[in-house]
Design a protein around this motif. Structure first.
Motif, PDB file in Angstrom:
ATOM      1  N   LEU A   4       0.803  -1.218   0.000  1.00  8.91           N
ATOM      2  CA  LEU A   4       0.000   0.000   0.000  1.00  8.91           C
ATOM      3  C   LEU A   4       0.836   1.268   0.000  1.00  8.91           C
ATOM      4  N   ASN A   5       2.130   1.140   0.214  1.00  7.21           N
ATOM      5  CA  ASN A   5       3.007   2.306   0.224  1.00  7.21           C
ATOM      6  C   ASN A   5       3.861   2.399  -1.029  1.00  7.21           C
ATOM      7  N   SER A   6       3.468   1.704  -2.075  1.00  6.74           N
ATOM      8  CA  SER A   6       4.266   1.705  -3.290  1.00  6.74           C
ATOM      9  C   SER A   6       4.275   3.091  -3.934  1.00  6.74           C
ATOM     10  N   THR A   7       5.295   3.344  -4.705  1.00  8.18           N
ATOM     11  CA  THR A   7       5.422   4.621  -5.398  1.00  8.18           C
ATOM     12  C   THR A   7       4.233   4.854  -6.323  1.00  8.18           C
ATOM     13  N   GLU A   8       3.769   3.797  -6.948  1.00 12.11           N
ATOM     14  CA  GLU A   8       2.638   3.919  -7.875  1.00 12.11           C
ATOM     15  C   GLU A   8       1.382   4.391  -7.137  1.00 12.11           C
ATOM     16  N   ARG A   9       1.094   3.816  -5.987  1.00 11.23           N
ATOM     17  CA  ARG A   9      -0.096   4.205  -5.217  1.00 11.23           C
ATOM     18  C   ARG A   9       0.024   5.632  -4.693  1.00 11.23           C
ATOM     19  N   ARG A  10       1.224   6.008  -4.256  1.00  8.03           N
ATOM     20  CA  ARG A  10       1.418   7.384  -3.784  1.00  8.03           C
ATOM     21  C   ARG A  10       1.194   8.360  -4.926  1.00  8.03           C
ATOM     22  N   GLY A  11       1.633   8.003  -6.121  1.00  4.28           N
ATOM     23  CA  GLY A  11       1.438   8.866  -7.285  1.00  4.28           C
ATOM     24  C   GLY A  11      -0.024   9.064  -7.601  1.00  4.28           C
ATOM     25  N   THR A  17      -5.311  14.259  -5.353  1.00  4.64           N
ATOM     26  CA  THR A  17      -5.304  15.478  -4.547  1.00  4.64           C
ATOM     27  C   THR A  17      -5.115  16.705  -5.429  1.00  4.64           C
ATOM     28  N   GLN A  18      -4.215  16.624  -6.388  1.00  4.18           N
ATOM     29  CA  GLN A  18      -3.960  17.759  -7.278  1.00  4.18           C
ATOM     30  C   GLN A  18      -5.185  18.077  -8.123  1.00  4.18           C
ATOM     31  N   GLU A  19      -5.835  17.050  -8.660  1.00  2.52           N
ATOM     32  CA  GLU A  19      -7.038  17.267  -9.468  1.00  2.52           C
ATOM     33  C   GLU A  19      -8.150  17.898  -8.633  1.00  2.52           C
ATOM     34  N   THR A  20      -8.292  17.433  -7.405  1.00  8.30           N
ATOM     35  CA  THR A  20      -9.320  17.973  -6.520  1.00  8.30           C
ATOM     36  C   THR A  20      -9.013  19.427  -6.167  1.00  8.30           C
TER      37      THR A  20
END
Length: 62
Positions: A4-11, A17-20
């Motif tokens: 759950l902490n993979s780079t892909e999931r963080r991205g 968040t940016q879109e929101t």
């Protein structure tokens, strides 16, 4: 078990968040000392609305 902490999931989370933030008219960056509490609250509130709505849709609740 998925990482759950993979780079892909963080991205994905960062992109969400940016879109929101863009939807509510708030400029975000990696470091923004000028970000007001009110603006951060707008972003957080909208993210919460989206997540609750997605959860209701999954459960078949309108």
């Amino acid at each position: 078990m998925p990482d759950l902490n993979s780079t892909e999931r963080r991205g994905v989370g960062k992109q969400f968040t940016q879109e929101t933030a863009n939807e509510v008219g708030v400029q975000l960056s990696d470091y923004n000392p000028d970000l007001r509490s009110r603006d951060a609250g707008k972003v957080g509130g909208r993210i919460t609305q989206k997540l609750v709505s997605a959860g209701k849709n999954q459960m078949g609740i309108k």
